[in-house]
Design a protein around this motif. Structure first.
Motif, PDB file in Angstrom:
ATOM      1  N   ILE A  91       0.833  -1.211   0.000  1.00  0.00           N
ATOM      2  CA  ILE A  91       0.000   0.000   0.000  1.00  0.00           C
ATOM      3  C   ILE A  91       0.865   1.257   0.000  1.00  0.00           C
ATOM      4  N   PHE A  92       1.845   1.329   0.902  1.00  0.00           N
ATOM      5  CA  PHE A  92       2.694   2.520   0.963  1.00  0.00           C
ATOM      6  C   PHE A  92       3.604   2.622  -0.258  1.00  0.00           C
ATOM      7  N   GLY A  93       4.022   1.482  -0.801  1.00  0.00           N
ATOM      8  CA  GLY A  93       4.800   1.518  -2.034  1.00  0.00           C
ATOM      9  C   GLY A  93       4.016   2.166  -3.159  1.00  0.00           C
ATOM     10  N   ILE A  94       2.748   1.831  -3.264  1.00  0.00           N
ATOM     11  CA  ILE A  94       1.885   2.445  -4.281  1.00  0.00           C
ATOM     12  C   ILE A  94       1.646   3.919  -3.958  1.00  0.00           C
ATOM     13  N   LEU A  95       1.402   4.226  -2.683  1.00  0.00           N
ATOM     14  CA  LEU A  95       1.122   5.612  -2.294  1.00  0.00           C
ATOM     15  C   LEU A  95       2.305   6.545  -2.543  1.00  0.00           C
ATOM     16  N   ILE A  96       3.516   6.022  -2.485  1.00  0.00           N
ATOM     17  CA  ILE A  96       4.690   6.861  -2.752  1.00  0.00           C
ATOM     18  C   ILE A  96       4.650   7.375  -4.184  1.00  0.00           C
ATOM     19  N   TRP A  97       4.215   6.529  -5.113  1.00  0.00           N
ATOM     20  CA  TRP A  97       4.202   6.940  -6.522  1.00  0.00           C
ATOM     21  C   TRP A  97       2.882   7.573  -6.938  1.00  0.00           C
ATOM     22  N   TRP A  98       1.752   7.128  -6.384  1.00  0.00           N
ATOM     23  CA  TRP A  98       0.445   7.685  -6.750  1.00  0.00           C
ATOM     24  C   TRP A  98      -0.244   8.171  -5.493  1.00  0.00           C
ATOM     25  N   LYS A  99      -0.010   9.405  -5.137  1.00  0.00           N
ATOM     26  CA  LYS A  99      -0.514   9.952  -3.883  1.00  0.00           C
ATOM     27  C   LYS A  99      -2.025  10.222  -3.891  1.00  0.00           C
ATOM     28  N   GLU A 100      -2.648  10.190  -5.031  1.00  0.00           N
ATOM     29  CA  GLU A 100      -4.072  10.516  -5.117  1.00  0.00           C
ATOM     30  C   GLU A 100      -4.970   9.284  -5.015  1.00  0.00           C
ATOM     31  N   LYS A 101      -4.536   8.266  -4.328  1.00  0.00           N
ATOM     32  CA  LYS A 101      -5.301   7.033  -4.162  1.00  0.00           C
ATOM     33  C   LYS A 101      -6.027   7.070  -2.814  1.00  0.00           C
ATOM     34  N   LYS A 102      -7.136   7.779  -2.759  1.00  0.00           N
ATOM     35  CA  LYS A 102      -7.865   7.942  -1.509  1.00  0.00           C
ATOM     36  C   LYS A 102      -8.309   6.604  -0.931  1.00  0.00           C
ATOM     37  N   GLN A 103      -8.705   5.667  -1.788  1.00  0.00           N
ATOM     38  CA  GLN A 103      -9.159   4.371  -1.305  1.00  0.00           C
ATOM     39  C   GLN A 103      -8.020   3.607  -0.620  1.00  0.00           C
ATOM     40  N   LEU A 104      -6.818   3.721  -1.178  1.00  0.00           N
ATOM     41  CA  LEU A 104      -5.678   3.046  -0.561  1.00  0.00           C
ATOM     42  C   LEU A 104      -5.324   3.671   0.784  1.00  0.00           C
ATOM     43  N   ILE A 105      -5.452   4.970   0.880  1.00  0.00           N
ATOM     44  CA  ILE A 105      -5.183   5.647   2.152  1.00  0.00           C
ATOM     45  C   ILE A 105      -6.179   5.175   3.203  1.00  0.00           C
ATOM     46  N   SER A 108      -5.337   1.552   4.158  1.00  0.00           N
ATOM     47  CA  SER A 108      -4.178   1.492   5.048  1.00  0.00           C
ATOM     48  C   SER A 108      -4.576   1.834   6.483  1.00  0.00           C
ATOM     49  N   GLY A 109      -5.385   2.862   6.650  1.00  0.00           N
ATOM     50  CA  GLY A 109      -5.852   3.229   7.980  1.00  0.00           C
ATOM     51  C   GLY A 109      -6.686   2.135   8.618  1.00  0.00           C
ATOM     52  N   LEU A 110      -7.541   1.512   7.843  1.00  0.00           N
ATOM     53  CA  LEU A 110      -8.384   0.432   8.349  1.00  0.00           C
ATOM     54  C   LEU A 110      -7.557  -0.786   8.740  1.00  0.00           C
ATOM     55  N   VAL A 111      -6.604  -1.146   7.903  1.00  0.00           N
ATOM     56  CA  VAL A 111      -5.728  -2.290   8.191  1.00  0.00           C
ATOM     57  C   VAL A 111      -4.920  -2.019   9.463  1.00  0.00           C
ATOM     58  N   ALA A 112      -4.389  -0.827   9.603  1.00  0.00           N
ATOM     59  CA  ALA A 112      -3.620  -0.472  10.802  1.00  0.00           C
ATOM     60  C   ALA A 112      -4.510  -0.485  12.041  1.00  0.00           C
ATOM     61  N   PHE A 113      -5.742  -0.005  11.900  1.00  0.00           N
ATOM     62  CA  PHE A 113      -6.676   0.035  13.027  1.00  0.00           C
ATOM     63  C   PHE A 113      -6.952  -1.369  13.561  1.00  0.00           C
ATOM     64  N   PHE A 114      -7.260  -2.303  12.674  1.00  0.00           N
ATOM     65  CA  PHE A 114      -7.549  -3.663  13.113  1.00  0.00           C
ATOM     66  C   PHE A 114      -6.284  -4.383  13.586  1.00  0.00           C
TER      67      PHE A 114
END
Length: 190
Positions: A91-105, A108-114
């Motif tokens: 997820i963070f690898g993708i976010l580094i290159w494509w920062k406009e991926k709101k769904q991935l953000i 990531s928050g949901l995965v970290a929360f659980f």
């Protein structure tokens, strides 16, 4: 056990304490000094995806190091915690290159929360809490969730390291969402 393991454990514990300090700084900034001009929040927003990638990649590599190289057996909860940290690398690898991926953000928050709750539960069992999981009851030759393979500075264990990583990632995501929300409102008003 190889002699270098104690050094690795100590370095990881120091790194965990450093990450815990970063967690406190970000949390205090978000709670009490919330401003889009706050240098701490700006810094962690600018480099947050890189930090998240490094923390997730390090967590993955070190969990594999402990289980595959050192030979520590991963219990049920350790395996479940891996389910929540390993995808963060991608997820963070993708976010580094494509920062406009709101769904991935959001993912990531949901995965970290659980993942955070699994780590808290593991810490509970590790400190003597009861559980219905098979790994919480030690039987000769079995893998137990209560085993402490790493125990540094009186509180840092593998589940504490995992919890610290998950909380750090969650705060990076919350900070990013806060900073982006403010920037989009500013752009709309101009």
């Amino acid at each position: 056990m190889p002699p270098y393991i104690e050094t690795v454990d100590r370095l990881l514990a120091i790194g965990t304490i450093g990450l815990q300090i970063a967690v406190v700084v970000i949390l205090l900034s978000l709670l009490f000094m919330r401003s889009r001009d706050n240098a701490v929040l700006i810094f962690f927003n600018k480099y947050g995806f890189y930090f998240g990638f490094v923390v997730a990649l390090s967590s993955m590599a070190l969990s594999l190091f402990y289980s595959e190289v050192v030979g520590y057996a991963a219990c049920e909860l350790c395996i479940i915690q891996r389910y929540f940290i390993y995808p963060q690398v991608l997820i963070f690898g993708i976010l580094i290159w494509w920062k406009e991926k709101k769904q991935l953000i959001n993912l990531s928050g949901l995965v970290a929360f659980f993942g955070m709750f699994v780590s808290i539960y593991h810490i509970y069992i590790e400190n003597g809490g009861a559980s219905d999981l098979a790994c919480s009851n030690y039987v000769e030759g079995s893998i137990t969730c209560a085993a402490r393979y790493v125990f540094q500075f009186g509180y840092i264990t593998v589940p504490v390291m995992a919890l610290t990583a998950q909380v750090f990632i969650l705060l990076l995501i919350l900070n990013h969402k806060y900073m982006v929300k403010g920037n989009s409102q500013v752009k709309l008003s101009q």
